[in-house]
Design a protein around this motif. Structure first.
Motif, PDB file in Angstrom:
ATOM      1  N   ALA A  26       0.848  -1.193   0.000  1.00 43.02           N
ATOM      2  CA  ALA A  26       0.000   0.000   0.000  1.00 43.02           C
ATOM      3  C   ALA A  26       0.884   1.244   0.000  1.00 43.02           C
ATOM      4  N   PRO A  27       0.383   2.347  -0.543  1.00 41.37           N
ATOM      5  CA  PRO A  27       1.158   3.583  -0.509  1.00 41.37           C
ATOM      6  C   PRO A  27       1.449   4.009   0.932  1.00 41.37           C
ATOM      7  N   TYR A  33       2.306  13.794   3.026  1.00 36.67           N
ATOM      8  CA  TYR A  33       3.345  13.050   2.304  1.00 36.67           C
ATOM      9  C   TYR A  33       2.762  11.783   1.689  1.00 36.67           C
ATOM     10  N   TYR A  34       3.107  11.520   0.428  1.00 35.72           N
ATOM     11  CA  TYR A  34       2.601  10.349  -0.282  1.00 35.72           C
ATOM     12  C   TYR A  34       3.756   9.683  -1.023  1.00 35.72           C
ATOM     13  N   GLU A  35       3.889   8.360  -0.872  1.00 30.80           N
ATOM     14  CA  GLU A  35       4.925   7.596  -1.564  1.00 30.80           C
ATOM     15  C   GLU A  35       4.340   6.250  -1.971  1.00 30.80           C
ATOM     16  N   ASP A  36       4.549   5.868  -3.219  1.00 30.52           N
ATOM     17  CA  ASP A  36       4.019   4.608  -3.729  1.00 30.52           C
ATOM     18  C   ASP A  36       5.053   3.984  -4.654  1.00 30.52           C
ATOM     19  N   SER A  53      -1.062   3.088  -7.380  1.00 34.83           N
ATOM     20  CA  SER A  53      -2.379   2.944  -6.749  1.00 34.83           C
ATOM     21  C   SER A  53      -3.321   4.075  -7.158  1.00 34.83           C
ATOM     22  N   GLN A  54      -4.590   3.733  -7.231  1.00 33.90           N
ATOM     23  CA  GLN A  54      -5.610   4.739  -7.503  1.00 33.90           C
ATOM     24  C   GLN A  54      -5.736   5.638  -6.280  1.00 33.90           C
ATOM     25  N   ALA A 128      -5.446   7.417 -11.361  1.00 35.20           N
ATOM     26  CA  ALA A 128      -4.298   6.534 -11.145  1.00 35.20           C
ATOM     27  C   ALA A 128      -3.119   7.027 -11.978  1.00 35.20           C
ATOM     28  N   PRO A 129      -2.027   7.451 -11.338  1.00 37.60           N
ATOM     29  CA  PRO A 129      -0.836   7.810 -12.095  1.00 37.60           C
ATOM     30  C   PRO A 129      -0.194   6.550 -12.678  1.00 37.60           C
ATOM     31  N   ALA A 130       0.482   6.707 -13.815  1.00 38.53           N
ATOM     32  CA  ALA A 130       1.092   5.556 -14.481  1.00 38.53           C
ATOM     33  C   ALA A 130       2.382   5.969 -15.174  1.00 38.53           C
ATOM     34  N   ILE A 131       3.169   4.953 -15.527  1.00 32.40           N
ATOM     35  CA  ILE A 131       4.407   5.193 -16.261  1.00 32.40           C
ATOM     36  C   ILE A 131       4.513   4.172 -17.378  1.00 32.40           C
TER      37      ILE A 131
END
Length: 155
Positions: A26-27, A33-36, A53-54, A128-131
């Motif tokens: 989980a993030p 602060y947010y880290e995933d 993660s969404q 949802a961020p993506a790469i």
């Protein structure tokens, strides 16, 4: 007796399945602060995509940094795309940000690379961020990427 036999079969199947399924952490959220972190592997493709993660439906994310390790490649990546999707597994909503892959080195017949870029991209609530790692010629690739940012309430 028959009930116990069926019950034990179900328990064995359930335990076996739980250990076979991929599990993502989980993030990390502490205040704003947010880290995933995501890990993925793609075989013989010109574009390998993975989603973080969404986000919660009530919060926006201001993405500050993307840090990745790319490995096991047979070709040098040409670019990577950071994008925003409506949900994991879904393509971009049209917000695409393109970057060059940083350091690239080869060892033992494989190519390895790193991404370490500052961003300033606002990802909408529930998105949802993506790469996506892109190649001119099909390649294998393993990806381990961490996204760091700040959460904001969406009002």
């Amino acid at each position: 007796m028959r009930f116990i036999s069926k019950l034990s079969s179900c328990v064995i199947a359930l335990v076996s399945t739980a250990f076979c399924l991929p599990v993502g952490a989980a993030p990390i959220i502490a205040g704003s602060y947010y880290e995933d972190t995501v890990t993925a592997g793609c075989g013989n493709t010109t574009g390998c995509t993975t989603w973080w993660s969404q986000l919660p439906a009530s919060q926006l994310l201001n993405v500050k940094r993307v840090n990745c390790r790319l490995g096991g490649m047979s070709q040098t990546p040409i670019t990577y795309k950071f994008f925003v999707a409506p949900a994991p597994g879904v393509q971009s909503i049209g917000r695409n940000f393109f970057f060059r892959v940083g350091e690239v080195a080869s060892s033992g017949g494989s190519i390895y690379g790193a991404i370490n870029d500052e961003l300033n991209v606002l990802v909408g609530a529930g998105r949802a961020p993506a790469i996506e790692i892109d190649f001119a010629v099909a390649s294998n690739v393993s990806i381990n990427c961490t996204l760091i940012g700040e959460l904001q309430n969406s009002q």
